[in-house]
Write an enzyme that holds these catalytic residues in place. Sequence first.
Site, PDB file in Angstrom:
ATOM      1  N   ASP A   1       0.817  -1.217   0.000  1.00 49.77           N
ATOM      2  CA  ASP A   1       0.000   0.000   0.000  1.00 49.77           C
ATOM      3  C   ASP A   1       0.853   1.270   0.000  1.00 49.77           C
ATOM      4  O   ASP A   1       1.954   1.282   0.538  1.00 49.77           O
ATOM      5  CB  ASP A   1      -0.923  -0.024   1.242  1.00 49.77           C
ATOM      6  CG  ASP A   1      -2.047   0.992   1.128  1.00 49.77           C
ATOM      7  OD1 ASP A   1      -2.348   1.435   0.004  1.00 49.77           O
ATOM      8  OD2 ASP A   1      -2.631   1.336   2.169  1.00 49.77           O
TER       9      ASP A   1
ATOM     10  N   LEU B   1      -6.419  -4.258   8.086  1.00 51.92           N
ATOM     11  CA  LEU B   1      -6.131  -5.386   7.183  1.00 51.92           C
ATOM     12  C   LEU B   1      -6.778  -5.212   5.804  1.00 51.92           C
ATOM     13  O   LEU B   1      -6.382  -5.874   4.844  1.00 51.92           O
ATOM     14  CB  LEU B   1      -6.604  -6.705   7.798  1.00 51.92           C
ATOM     15  CG  LEU B   1      -5.741  -7.250   8.946  1.00 51.92           C
ATOM     16  CD1 LEU B   1      -6.382  -8.502   9.535  1.00 51.92           C
ATOM     17  CD2 LEU B   1      -4.323  -7.578   8.472  1.00 51.92           C
ATOM     18  N   SER B   2      -7.794  -4.348   5.713  1.00 50.53           N
ATOM     19  CA  SER B   2      -8.469  -4.108   4.427  1.00 50.53           C
ATOM     20  C   SER B   2      -8.825  -5.407   3.691  1.00 50.53           C
ATOM     21  O   SER B   2      -8.540  -5.557   2.497  1.00 50.53           O
ATOM     22  CB  SER B   2      -7.606  -3.206   3.527  1.00 50.53           C
ATOM     23  OG  SER B   2      -7.364  -1.976   4.146  1.00 50.53           O
TER      24      SER B   2
ATOM     25  N   ASN C   1     -11.021  -2.753  -4.907  1.00 49.54           N
ATOM     26  CA  ASN C   1     -10.256  -1.794  -5.717  1.00 49.54           C
ATOM     27  C   ASN C   1     -10.911  -1.479  -7.069  1.00 49.54           C
ATOM     28  O   ASN C   1     -10.495  -0.542  -7.755  1.00 49.54           O
ATOM     29  CB  ASN C   1      -8.807  -2.276  -5.924  1.00 49.54           C
ATOM     30  CG  ASN C   1      -7.942  -2.153  -4.681  1.00 49.54           C
ATOM     31  OD1 ASN C   1      -7.028  -2.941  -4.461  1.00 49.54           O
ATOM     32  ND2 ASN C   1      -8.209  -1.145  -3.843  1.00 49.54           N
TER      33      ASN C   1
HETATM   34  C1  IPE Z   1      -5.390  -2.624   0.238  1.00 52.69           C
HETATM   35  O1  IPE Z   1      -5.105  -1.287   0.045  1.00 52.69           O
HETATM   36  C2  IPE Z   1      -5.369  -3.356  -1.068  1.00 52.69           C
HETATM   37  C3  IPE Z   1      -4.062  -3.484  -1.690  1.00 52.69           C
HETATM   38  C4  IPE Z   1      -2.935  -3.025  -1.257  1.00 52.69           C
HETATM   39  C5  IPE Z   1      -4.055  -4.225  -2.928  1.00 52.69           C
HETATM   40  P1  IPE Z   1      -6.246  -0.190  -0.156  1.00 52.69           P
HETATM   41  O2  IPE Z   1      -5.540   1.086  -0.397  1.00 52.69           O
HETATM   42  O3  IPE Z   1      -7.200  -0.627  -1.186  1.00 52.69           O
HETATM   43  O4  IPE Z   1      -6.968  -0.220   1.255  1.00 52.69           O
HETATM   44  P2  IPE Z   1      -7.782   0.917   2.020  1.00 52.69           P
HETATM   45  O5  IPE Z   1      -8.778   1.470   1.035  1.00 52.69           O
HETATM   46  O6  IPE Z   1      -6.802   1.953   2.460  1.00 52.69           O
HETATM   47  O7  IPE Z   1      -8.392   0.212   3.180  1.00 52.69           O
HETATM   48  C1  IPE Z   2      -1.770   0.159  -3.209  1.00 51.25           C
HETATM   49  O1  IPE Z   2      -1.516   1.519  -3.288  1.00 51.25           O
HETATM   50  C2  IPE Z   2      -2.056  -0.435  -4.552  1.00 51.25           C
HETATM   51  C3  IPE Z   2      -3.434  -0.901  -4.727  1.00 51.25           C
HETATM   52  C4  IPE Z   2      -4.367  -0.822  -3.836  1.00 51.25           C
HETATM   53  C5  IPE Z   2      -3.768  -1.480  -6.002  1.00 51.25           C
HETATM   54  P1  IPE Z   2      -2.696   2.589  -3.276  1.00 51.25           P
HETATM   55  O2  IPE Z   2      -3.047   2.880  -4.692  1.00 51.25           O
HETATM   56  O3  IPE Z   2      -3.802   2.169  -2.413  1.00 51.25           O
HETATM   57  O4  IPE Z   2      -1.943   3.835  -2.659  1.00 51.25           O
HETATM   58  P2  IPE Z   2      -2.574   4.928  -1.690  1.00 51.25           P
HETATM   59  O5  IPE Z   2      -3.110   4.192  -0.501  1.00 51.25           O
HETATM   60  O6  IPE Z   2      -3.640   5.624  -2.454  1.00 51.25           O
HETATM   61  O7  IPE Z   2      -1.415   5.799  -1.351  1.00 51.25           O
HETATM   62 MG    MG Z   3      -4.147   2.437  -0.423  1.00 56.46          MG
END
Ligand code: IPE
Ligand code: IPE
Ligand code: MG
Length: 245
Positions: free
Chosen positions: A25, A200-201, A73
């Site tokens: 993340d 943990l999402s 996502n």
């Molecule tokens: C969790 O991250 C999913 C991945 C890293 C693939 P998110 O960025 O989607 O999670 P939230 O929205 O902060 O909970």
């Molecule tokens: C994780 O990075 C990648 C995925 C969830 C696919 P993010 O895209 O969630 O990055 P932030 O949380 O917006 O910084």
């Molecule tokens: Mg994220």
Amino acid sequence: MPFKKKAPEEPDFQNLPRHVAIIMDGNGRWAKAHGLPRKAGHAAGAETFRTIATYCKDIGLEYLTVYAFSTENWKRPADEVQAIMDLLKKYLREAIEKMERDRIKMRLFGDLSVLDEELLALCRETEEISERYEGFQVNICLNYGGRDEILHACKSFAEDCLSGKAVPSELTESGFSDYLYSAGVPDPDLIIRPSGELRLSNFLLWQSAYSELYFTDVLWPDFSKEELCRAIAAYQHRSRRYGGV
Ligand code: IPE
Ligand code: IPE
Ligand code: MG
């Protein structure tokens, strides 16, 4: 050997966790901080994945599981989703080419049925080639959700009950685990989440029951081998009691 000198935060490489899982993340925030579009953050994050996976293999971990794309996502803008899918295609193509040489086994965890044909074919090919190998295994969670995984397992188990292959009263925890996307893989010993979020999402909800959690503010594209070592060293100082004393 790169690990001879023992720095204070260096882990004991003779006593590593078997299975490390990472919520990759912070790509978007990294991009923003660098004045770049979000997809550039995902590209940088994918490079970090390559570096970390290679390092995990070099130090002798058995399993690395990474969260690449969650069932939630899809809510993101279509062009960002497409950029992530394109990166997955690129890295799977590369993995297919190099797997034999690098001896890296890969599995995909998640509901792959909704992926586009090209990506689905690459996932299948990656898994087919992997079946021939033993050794270090990388699990990529793609269109993965812990709740979706449990629901999918329940449906498969119910089907087996209907067809007489399984009996409800005989189901055990380990028997249920065999219905999960992660069947056959031991639960993660350590789950790492970079980027400062403390949740943990929807990642490995069943498997994380007794995992040790490690959080760091570092954004995934900046995550380094040193950061991984710090996480493993911290893990090695934990006392895992599993409810005992
Ligand atoms: C969790 O991250 C999913 C991945 C890293 C693939 P998110 O960025 O989607 O999670 P939230 O929205 O902060 O909970
Ligand atoms: C994780 O990075 C990648 C995925 C969830 C696919 P993010 O895209 O969630 O990055 P932030 O949380 O917006 O910084
Ligand atoms: Mg994220």
